[in-house]
Design an enzyme around this catalytic site. Structure first.
Site, PDB file in Angstrom:
ATOM      1  N   SER A   1      -2.855  -7.701   3.049  1.00  0.00           N
ATOM      2  CA  SER A   1      -3.093  -7.574   4.494  1.00  0.00           C
ATOM      3  C   SER A   1      -3.445  -8.936   5.098  1.00  0.00           C
ATOM      4  O   SER A   1      -2.973  -9.290   6.175  1.00  0.00           O
ATOM      5  CB  SER A   1      -4.232  -6.588   4.754  1.00  0.00           C
TER       6      SER A   1
ATOM      7  N   ARG B   1      -1.665  -6.279  -8.273  1.00  0.00           N
ATOM      8  CA  ARG B   1      -0.549  -7.144  -7.890  1.00  0.00           C
ATOM      9  C   ARG B   1      -0.283  -8.212  -8.925  1.00  0.00           C
ATOM     10  O   ARG B   1       0.837  -8.502  -9.259  1.00  0.00           O
ATOM     11  CB  ARG B   1      -0.871  -7.848  -6.552  1.00  0.00           C
TER      12      ARG B   1
ATOM     13  N   LYS C   1     -16.336  -7.574   9.133  1.00  0.00           N
ATOM     14  CA  LYS C   1     -17.092  -7.511  10.385  1.00  0.00           C
ATOM     15  C   LYS C   1     -16.176  -7.462  11.591  1.00  0.00           C
ATOM     16  O   LYS C   1     -16.449  -6.753  12.547  1.00  0.00           O
ATOM     17  CB  LYS C   1     -18.074  -8.682  10.459  1.00  0.00           C
TER      18      LYS C   1
ATOM     19  N   HIS D   1       0.838  -1.206   0.000  1.00  0.00           N
ATOM     20  CA  HIS D   1       0.000   0.000   0.000  1.00  0.00           C
ATOM     21  C   HIS D   1       0.874   1.258   0.000  1.00  0.00           C
ATOM     22  O   HIS D   1       0.612   2.196  -0.741  1.00  0.00           O
ATOM     23  CB  HIS D   1      -0.900   0.041   1.248  1.00  0.00           C
TER      24      HIS D   1
HETATM   25  N1  LIG Z   1       1.079  -5.390  -2.314  1.00  0.00           N
HETATM   26  C1  LIG Z   1       0.278  -4.607  -3.028  1.00  0.00           C
HETATM   27  N2  LIG Z   1       0.721  -4.030  -4.158  1.00  0.00           N
HETATM   28  C2  LIG Z   1      -0.099  -3.254  -4.909  1.00  0.00           C
HETATM   29  N3  LIG Z   1      -1.374  -2.999  -4.619  1.00  0.00           N
HETATM   30  C3  LIG Z   1      -1.861  -3.538  -3.504  1.00  0.00           C
HETATM   31  C4  LIG Z   1      -1.075  -4.359  -2.644  1.00  0.00           C
HETATM   32  N4  LIG Z   1      -1.853  -4.773  -1.626  1.00  0.00           N
HETATM   33  C5  LIG Z   1      -3.060  -4.219  -1.830  1.00  0.00           C
HETATM   34  N5  LIG Z   1      -3.083  -3.493  -2.952  1.00  0.00           N
HETATM   35  C6  LIG Z   1      -4.200  -2.746  -3.507  1.00  0.00           C
HETATM   36  O1  LIG Z   1      -4.630  -1.803  -2.554  1.00  0.00           O
HETATM   37  C7  LIG Z   1      -6.022  -1.583  -2.659  1.00  0.00           C
HETATM   38  C8  LIG Z   1      -6.665  -1.764  -1.309  1.00  0.00           C
HETATM   39  O2  LIG Z   1      -6.648  -3.118  -1.029  1.00  0.00           O
HETATM   40  P1  LIG Z   1      -7.056  -3.807   0.329  1.00  0.00           P
HETATM   41  O3  LIG Z   1      -7.338  -2.827   1.407  1.00  0.00           O
HETATM   42  O4  LIG Z   1      -8.042  -4.858   0.007  1.00  0.00           O
HETATM   43  O5  LIG Z   1      -5.657  -4.485   0.693  1.00  0.00           O
HETATM   44  P2  LIG Z   1      -5.288  -6.001   0.689  1.00  0.00           P
HETATM   45  O6  LIG Z   1      -3.846  -6.072   1.033  1.00  0.00           O
HETATM   46  O7  LIG Z   1      -5.750  -6.651  -0.583  1.00  0.00           O
HETATM   47  O8  LIG Z   1      -6.137  -6.503   1.930  1.00  0.00           O
HETATM   48  P3  LIG Z   1      -6.979  -7.872   2.109  1.00  0.00           P
HETATM   49  O9  LIG Z   1      -5.974  -8.964   2.129  1.00  0.00           O
HETATM   50  O10 LIG Z   1      -7.667  -7.658   3.420  1.00  0.00           O
HETATM   51  O11 LIG Z   1      -7.922  -7.906   0.937  1.00  0.00           O
HETATM   52  C9  LIG Z   1      -6.487  -2.536  -3.763  1.00  0.00           C
HETATM   53  O12 LIG Z   1      -6.491  -1.830  -4.990  1.00  0.00           O
HETATM   54  C10 LIG Z   1      -5.418  -3.594  -3.773  1.00  0.00           C
HETATM   55  O13 LIG Z   1      -5.326  -4.223  -5.055  1.00  0.00           O
HETATM   56 MG   LIG Z   2      -7.846  -6.977  -0.991  1.00  0.00          MG
END
Ligand SMILES: Nc1ncnc2c1ncn2[C@@H]1O[C@H](COP(=O)(O)OP(=O)(O)OP(=O)(O)O)[C@@H](O)[C@H]1O
Ligand SMILES: [Mg+2]
Length: 162
Positions: A129, A91, A42, A18
Site C-alpha cells: 500500500s 511477499r 495516525k 491483498h
Molecule cells: N502484495 C502482497 N502480496 C501478498 N501479501 C501482501 C501483499 N501486500 C500486503 N500483503 C500482506 O497483507 C497483510 C496486510 O498488510 P498491510 O495492510 O500492512 O498491507 P501493506 O501493503 O503491507 O501496507 P503498508 O505498505 O501500509 O504496510 C500482511 O500480511 C501483508 O504481508
Molecule cells: Mg505492511
C-alpha cells in the site's frame, strides 16, 4: 468444524496483492473475514469508511468474504469472532522476520489460533500500500496493481487536493 479465517491489515488502500491473498483464502477456508485495523496509522490516506466500502464492493460477489473492522489485540478479535485461523501474506524474505515474530507472539497469547501464510502471484509480490501511494503521488501508473475502484478513488483524492 468449519474453518473461519481472519485476514488482518490496514488496507490503506486495498491492493491487488491483498485481493490475491483474499481470493486464495476464500477458496481454502469456509469463510474469510477481511479485518481492517482501526488507527493503524495516525493519518491514513483512506478513511475507515472508505476502506470498508472499497473491500465490500470488490468482494460483493464472494459470499464467503466478509469485511469488518477491529481495534486492540488481534487475538482478542479472532477469539470474539470464534475464528481459528489468522491469514497473512508473505511477499519476500523481508516480510518473514516480522511475520514470524507476530505469529509466535500470537500463539503465545492464544495457543489454539493458527497463523497461515500465503504467497501471492509473483506479479503482485512486490506491491505494498505504501509503495502504491508513493508512486501515485509522484504521477506513476498504478493501473493493474490495485482494483479499478481504488485507482478511481486515488484520482478523486488527487483532484480534490489541487
Ligand atoms: N502484495 C502482497 N502480496 C501478498 N501479501 C501482501 C501483499 N501486500 C500486503 N500483503 C500482506 O497483507 C497483510 C496486510 O498488510 P498491510 O495492510 O500492512 O498491507 P501493506 O501493503 O503491507 O501496507 P503498508 O505498505 O501500509 O504496510 C500482511 O500480511 C501483508 O504481508
Ligand atoms: Mg505492511
Amino acid at each position: 468444524m468449519p474453518t473461519l479465517a481472519v485476514y488482518p491489515g490496514s488496507f490503506d488502500p486495498l491492493t491487488n496483492g491483498h485481493v490475491d491473498i483474499i481470493e486464495r483464502g476464500a477458496r481454502l477456508f469456509d469463510r474469510i473475514i477481511v479485518a481492517i485495523l482501526v488507527n493503524a496509522e495516525k493519518s491514513p490516506l483512506f478513511s475507515m469508511a472508505e476502506r470498508v466500502d472499497i473491500a465490500r464492493a470488490v468482494f460483493k460477489n464472494h459470499p464467503n468474504v466478509e469485511v469488518d473492522t477491529f481495534d486492540g489485540l488481534l487475538v482478542d478479535y479472532v477469539a470474539r469472532r470464534q475464528a481459528n485461523v489468522i491469514v497473512r501474506g508473505l511477499r519476500a524474505v523481508s516480510d518473514f522476520e516480522y511475520e514470524f515474530q507476530m505469529a509466535l507472539m500470537n500463539r503465545e497469547l492464544a495457543s489454539t489460533i493458527e497463523t497461515v501464510f500465503m504467497m501471492p502471484a509473483v506479479k503482485y509480490s512486490y506491491i505494498s500500500s505504501r509503495l502504491i501511494k508513493e508512486v501515485f503521488a509522484l504521477g506513476g501508473k498504478v493501473h493493474g496493481l490495485v482494483p479499478d475502484m481504488v485507482e478511481a478513488r486515488l484520482r478523486e483524492k488527487q483532484a480534490a487536493r489541487v
